[in-house]
Design an enzyme around this catalytic site. Structure first.
Site, PDB file in Angstrom:
ATOM      1  N   TYR A 121       0.833  -1.194   0.000  1.00 38.38           N
ATOM      2  CA  TYR A 121       0.000   0.000   0.000  1.00 38.38           C
ATOM      3  C   TYR A 121       0.868   1.244   0.000  1.00 38.38           C
ATOM      4  O   TYR A 121       2.084   1.182   0.171  1.00 38.38           O
ATOM      5  CB  TYR A 121      -0.929   0.016   1.220  1.00 38.38           C
ATOM      6  CG  TYR A 121      -0.244   0.375   2.525  1.00 38.38           C
ATOM      7  CD1 TYR A 121      -0.357   1.651   3.068  1.00 38.38           C
ATOM      8  CD2 TYR A 121       0.512  -0.569   3.219  1.00 38.38           C
ATOM      9  CE1 TYR A 121       0.273   1.983   4.269  1.00 38.38           C
ATOM     10  CE2 TYR A 121       1.144  -0.251   4.414  1.00 38.38           C
ATOM     11  CZ  TYR A 121       1.020   1.019   4.933  1.00 38.38           C
ATOM     12  OH  TYR A 121       1.645   1.346   6.102  1.00 38.38           O
ATOM     13  N   LEU A 130      11.455   1.973   6.304  1.00 39.17           N
ATOM     14  CA  LEU A 130      10.744   2.330   5.080  1.00 39.17           C
ATOM     15  C   LEU A 130      11.366   3.594   4.483  1.00 39.17           C
ATOM     16  O   LEU A 130      11.710   4.522   5.229  1.00 39.17           O
ATOM     17  CB  LEU A 130       9.277   2.597   5.400  1.00 39.17           C
ATOM     18  CG  LEU A 130       8.390   2.879   4.181  1.00 39.17           C
ATOM     19  CD1 LEU A 130       8.092   1.577   3.445  1.00 39.17           C
ATOM     20  CD2 LEU A 130       7.097   3.564   4.595  1.00 39.17           C
ATOM     21  N   LYS A 176       6.470  -1.475   1.716  1.00 36.71           N
ATOM     22  CA  LYS A 176       5.261  -0.968   2.399  1.00 36.71           C
ATOM     23  C   LYS A 176       4.168  -2.028   2.288  1.00 36.71           C
ATOM     24  O   LYS A 176       3.168  -1.888   1.575  1.00 36.71           O
ATOM     25  CB  LYS A 176       4.832   0.372   1.796  1.00 36.71           C
ATOM     26  CG  LYS A 176       4.057   1.251   2.782  1.00 36.71           C
ATOM     27  CD  LYS A 176       4.025   2.676   2.323  1.00 36.71           C
ATOM     28  CE  LYS A 176       3.167   3.557   3.213  1.00 36.71           C
ATOM     29  NZ  LYS A 176       3.690   3.697   4.583  1.00 36.71           N
ATOM     30  N   GLU A 185      13.073   2.880  13.241  1.00 33.67           N
ATOM     31  CA  GLU A 185      12.027   3.837  12.870  1.00 33.67           C
ATOM     32  C   GLU A 185      10.886   3.725  13.867  1.00 33.67           C
ATOM     33  O   GLU A 185      11.012   3.043  14.891  1.00 33.67           O
ATOM     34  CB  GLU A 185      11.542   3.578  11.444  1.00 33.67           C
ATOM     35  CG  GLU A 185      10.977   2.186  11.213  1.00 33.67           C
ATOM     36  CD  GLU A 185      10.576   1.933   9.778  1.00 33.67           C
ATOM     37  OE1 GLU A 185      10.594   2.882   8.972  1.00 33.67           O
ATOM     38  OE2 GLU A 185      10.226   0.778   9.452  1.00 33.67           O
TER      39      GLU A 185
END
Length: 282
Positions: A33, A201, A145, A177
């Site tokens: 996504y 990411l 993702k 992250e």
């Protein structure tokens, strides 16, 4: 129409959309996504999001039956159907619809799903976030993702239950992250963020914070930093498409940041000006 859902050509209200039971996203989270926000019907950094979306598909061997240009046109057309102001724009593709089986055929047709809902962003820069650290037990596909977000969901829920805004993942003291954001630090005039490897990411906001820092004359660094280095940083910054440059005031109950408000303000001004300029109507 206040919100909108799209699935393989069908458009309805979000609450009315039906998805096939055998969509592989249901059984396996087998898809990817991307998401951004839109102002005045203009999706922010759309080219970057589409590029990352197609890269994610390639990394898990999904062969789309649409081009980047076709997806761009579709998203822009759907935006024009809503007259509710600023929007959150989400799009995903699953591998397709088939009887449950871990393996799949190469001829399976992907399913494209999109939804758009009203969005209210806070780009004042005044609110500082409170975070907690947690060990990073996610799999090694963090650079994709993917729809597989159960560790992120559980960590986020734990933070929410404690009245916190986000979590900070770490692997043996290396900060990676957040659950749904990137995290960076400002130390001695240097903007530092983790390198683009399989632990994080490739955030779009992260990319433009690096460019903004460079244009402002800050030093920039893409190398790992530790929890200790993060806690000692002059400023700690969480970034995502919906929170481009959010400063942090607390981690694990300890006061942090707040020691370079001038550079932080410069960076926020630069990145927010970019947003408003790109989404203004001429």
């Amino acid at each position: 129409m206040e919100d909108l859902a799209y699935y393989n050509g069908k458009i309805t209200r979000l609450s009315e959309m039906m998805v096939p039971f055998n969509d592989r996203s249901h059984f396996f989270g087998d898809g990817v996504y991307d998401a951004s926000v839109a102002r005045n019907g203009i999706i922010f950094k759309l080219e970057d999001h589409i590029e990352r979306f197609f890269n994610s598909m390639a990394l898990i061997d999904i062969q789309p039956d649409f081009t980047k240009d076709e997806l761009r046109e579709l998203l822009q057309d759907l935006c024009q159907k809503l007259k509710t102001g600023d929007l959150f724009v989400y799009f995903q593709v699953s591998r397709g619809t088939a009887v449950r089986n871990h393996s799949y055929t190469q001829t399976i047709k992907p399913n494209l799903a999109i939804y758009m809902i009203p969005w209210t962003g806070d780009f004042s820069g005044g609110h500082r976030l409170k975070l907690m650290t947690v060990p990073d037990h996610r799999f090694e596909f963090c650079h994709i993702k993917t729809l597989n977000l159960l560790p992120n969901v559980l960590a986020s829920q734990s933070a929410t239950a404690q009245g916190l805004d986000e979590v900070v993942y770490h692997r043996e003291q290396r900060v990676t992250e957040c659950a749904h954001s990137n995290i960076s630090i400002l130390t001695n005039g240097v903007f530092q963020t983790a390198p683009l490897d399989h632990w994080i990411l490739p955030g779009i906001a992260r990319k433009y914070l690096l460019l903004a820092s460079q244009s402002l004359g800050f030093g920039i660094s893409e190398k790992p930093f530790t929890i200790e280095e993060m806690l000692a940083a002059d400023e700690i910054i969480v970034s995502s498409s919906g929170a481009l440059c959010a400063p942090v005031s607390e981690i694990d109950g300890r006061a942090v940041g707040g020691r370079d408000s001038e550079r932080l303000q410069q960076l926020q001004t630069k990145i927010y000006q970019d947003f408003f300029k790109e989404t203004d109507i001429d």
